[in-house]
Design a protein around this motif. Structure first.
Motif, short mmCIF file in Angstrom:
data_model
loop_
_atom_site.label_atom_id
_atom_site.label_comp_id
_atom_site.label_asym_id
_atom_site.label_seq_id
_atom_site.Cartn_x
_atom_site.Cartn_y
_atom_site.Cartn_z
N LEU A 81 43.60 15.51 32.55
CA LEU A 81 42.91 15.73 31.27
C LEU A 81 43.28 16.12 30.06
CD1 LEU A 81 40.75 18.45 33.71
CD2 LEU A 81 39.63 16.23 32.38
N CYS A 82 44.31 16.58 30.05
CA CYS A 82 45.22 16.49 28.63
C CYS A 82 45.42 15.00 28.06
CB CYS A 82 46.64 17.14 28.65
SG CYS A 82 46.61 19.14 28.96
N ARG A 83 45.84 14.23 29.01
CA ARG A 83 46.09 12.72 28.47
C ARG A 83 44.63 12.15 28.09
NH1 ARG A 83 49.85 10.67 33.35
NH2 ARG A 83 51.83 11.52 32.45
N SER A 120 35.95 19.65 22.93
CA SER A 120 36.34 19.14 24.24
C SER A 120 37.50 19.97 24.40
CB SER A 120 36.89 17.78 23.85
OG SER A 120 35.72 16.83 23.80
N HIS A 121 38.36 20.14 23.43
CA HIS A 121 39.58 21.01 23.49
C HIS A 121 39.44 22.50 24.20
CE1 HIS A 121 42.99 18.27 22.51
NE2 HIS A 121 42.00 17.48 21.91
N THR A 122 38.33 23.02 23.41
CA THR A 122 37.87 24.54 23.76
C THR A 122 37.42 24.50 25.18
OG1 THR A 122 37.30 24.80 21.40
CG2 THR A 122 36.34 26.36 23.24
N ALA A 123 36.64 23.48 25.66
CA ALA A 123 36.39 23.37 26.93
C ALA A 123 37.51 23.19 28.19
CB ALA A 123 35.30 22.21 27.25
N THR A 134 30.65 20.42 32.27
CA THR A 134 29.77 19.08 31.48
C THR A 134 30.45 18.54 30.24
OG1 THR A 134 27.63 19.99 32.72
CG2 THR A 134 27.46 18.52 30.69
N ARG A 135 30.85 19.20 29.43
CA ARG A 135 31.46 19.02 28.13
C ARG A 135 32.67 17.84 28.53
NH1 ARG A 135 30.24 17.19 24.00
NH2 ARG A 135 31.61 15.61 24.31
#
Length: 130
Positions: free
Chosen positions: A90-92, A17-20, A35-36
């Motif tokens: 998105l970070c949250r 998720s963090h890479t996406a 999508t991820r």
């Protein structure tokens, strides 16, 4: 099933998720990357509900809207930038997802994953009708 997911599983899911998100923030989104993040968004929603917590609707809506715009631009081959509000939301979501993955019992994760699959199946079916 009452224990949380194994730490190695939590790290792998979190890393995906963090890479996406890093790719999206850098302007390198692709359909699989978006999508991820959508899967992470909905899984987080379902996990939070499964834990008996009330999700922050505004954060989820902002993140979902940012990903919808990103997805549309990727499909159409248009340039785009992730707005600050979308990035923050998105970070949250990813921080909440990390917390829930590490603390939710495995059965909550299994149920959230089942609900995510049902959502994906229903969306695929409805898009086939259009």
């Amino acid at each position: 099933m009452l224990l949380p997911l194994p730490a190695v599983t939590v790290r792998a899911l979190s890393l995906e998720s963090h890479t996406a998100l890093a790719a999206v923030i850098a302007g390198h989104a692709t359909a699989p990357v978006v999508t991820r993040l959508l899967k992470t968004l909905y899984l987080t929603w379902f996990l939070q509900q499964g834990m008996g917590e009330l999700p922050d609707m505004d954060t989820f809506r902002t993140a979902e809207a940012a990903l919808a715009l990103c997805s549309r631009c990727v499909r159409e081959g248009r340039e785009w930038r992730l707005a600050e509000a979308g990035r923050v939301a998105l970070c949250r979501i990813l921080a909440l997802n990390d917390h829930l993955l590490a603390s939710a019992p495995a059965y909550c994760h299994a149920e959230a994953t089942r609900r995510l699959r049902m959502l994906a199946t229903s969306r695929a079916s409805s898009s086939d009708l259009r």
